[in-house]
Design an enzyme around this catalytic site. Structure first.
Site, short mmCIF file in Angstrom:
data_model
loop_
_atom_site.label_atom_id
_atom_site.label_comp_id
_atom_site.label_asym_id
_atom_site.label_seq_id
_atom_site.Cartn_x
_atom_site.Cartn_y
_atom_site.Cartn_z
N CYS A 45 22.06 -43.47 -72.07
CA CYS A 45 22.20 -43.99 -73.45
C CYS A 45 21.99 -45.50 -73.48
O CYS A 45 21.41 -46.03 -74.44
CB CYS A 45 23.58 -43.67 -74.00
SG CYS A 45 24.00 -41.93 -73.93
C1 BEZ Z 1 23.98 -40.81 -70.10
O1 BEZ Z 1 23.75 -41.27 -71.20
O2 BEZ Z 1 23.72 -41.43 -69.10
C2 BEZ Z 1 24.59 -39.44 -69.96
C3 BEZ Z 1 25.52 -39.00 -70.89
C4 BEZ Z 1 26.07 -37.76 -70.72
C5 BEZ Z 1 25.69 -36.97 -69.65
C6 BEZ Z 1 24.75 -37.41 -68.75
C7 BEZ Z 1 24.18 -38.67 -68.91
#
Ligand code: BEZ
Length: 211
Positions: A45
Site C-alpha cells: 500500500c
Molecule cells: C501490503 O499492502 O503490503 C499488504 C497488505 C495486506 C496484506 C499483504 C500485503
C-alpha cells in the site's frame, strides 16, 4: 446487491486525512478514482499511494480527482502519509478516507468475506462526472495495482464517450481504434475522414479521431 456499472454511486460524509468529506460534493464535476487498500503502514500500500501521488499531474490533466480509503482512522492516515512521502520521495496530495466504522466499505462492497478479516480489499472504482460507476476492479492483497492501466482506461472512457469508437486490446492513447459495430462501413467512412480499414465486415479500424 453489489454496485453495478452504470449505477449512481452512493454518497457519504466521512472523515479523511484532509478533514470531513461529503463525497458527491467533493467530486463536483470531475471524474473520480476511488481506491481502497487493506491497511495503513503496510508495504504494498505504501508503494501504491506513493505512485498515485507521483501520477497526480496525469490525473489532473484528465480532470480526475483521486481519493484513497482504508478502515484505519484519520490520525493513522496522517502519520502514514509522512512515511509514504519519505520513502516514496513524493507528496501525498489527495485525501485518504478514514473508515473505521466500515460505513463506506459496506456501501461500496469493499470488504470481501473470504478475504482478510474485516479489511478492505484492493478495489478500484472509476466514477464519471454524472456520478455513474464506469469501472470496478478488485485485486488480491498481495498484488500492487498498475495505475498506468487506470489512466489508460480513463483515456478510453473519455474518448469513447465522445466518439463512436471502442478501443482494442492493449490500446493506448494515440493508437488506432475500432469502429463500433452499429455503424455501417459506408457511414463510418463519412464519420471518420482519416480513413476506415475494413479487416472484416465486423472489424473496422480508424485512426484515433481526436488526435
Ligand atoms: C501490503 O499492502 O503490503 C499488504 C497488505 C495486506 C496484506 C499483504 C500485503
Amino acid at each position: 446487491m453489489a454496485l453495478q456499472l452504470g449505477d449512481i454511486v452512493p454518497d457519504f460524509t466521512q472523515d479523511s486525512s484532509e478533514g470531513s468529506i461529503s463525497f458527491h460534493q467533493w467530486a463536483g464535476d470531475s471524474w473520480v478514482v476511488l481506491f481502497s487498500h487493506p491497511a495503513d503502514y503496510t508495504p504494498v500500500c505504501t508503494t501504491e499511494l506513493g505512485t498515485v501521488a507521483s501520477l497526480k499531474p496525469e490525473f489532473d490533466k484528465r480532470n480526475v480527482k483521486v481519493i484513497a480509503l482504508s478502515v484505519d482512522n484519520a490520525e493513522s492516515h496522517r502519520g502514514w502519509i509522512n512515511d509514504i512521502n519519505e520513502t516514496q520521495k513524493t507528496t501525498v496530495n489527495y485525501p485518504i478516507i478514514a473508515d473505521p466504522d466500515r460505513k463506506v466499505s459496506d456501501l461500496y462492497g469493499m470488504i470481501h468475506p473470504n478475504s482478510l478479516n474485516n479489511l478492505t480489499v484492493r478495489s478500484v472504482f472509476i466514477i464519471d462526472p454524472n456520478k455513474k460507476l464506469r469501472l470496478t476492479i478488485t485485486y488480491p492483497a498481495s498484488t500492487g495495482r498498475n495505475f498506468d492501466e487506470i489512466l489508460r482506461v480513463i483515456d478510453s472512457l473519455q474518448l469513447t464517450d465522445n466518439y463512436q469508437v471502442a478501443t482494442p486490446a492493449n490500446w493506448k492513447d494515440g493508437d488506432d481504434c475500432v469502429v463500433v459495430p452499429s455503424i455501417p462501413t459506408e457511414e463510418a467512412k463519412q464519420k471518420f475522414p482519416k480513413g476506415v480499414t475494413e479487416v472484416k465486415p465486423y472489424l473496422r479500424t480508424t485512426p484515433q479521431p481526436n488526435k
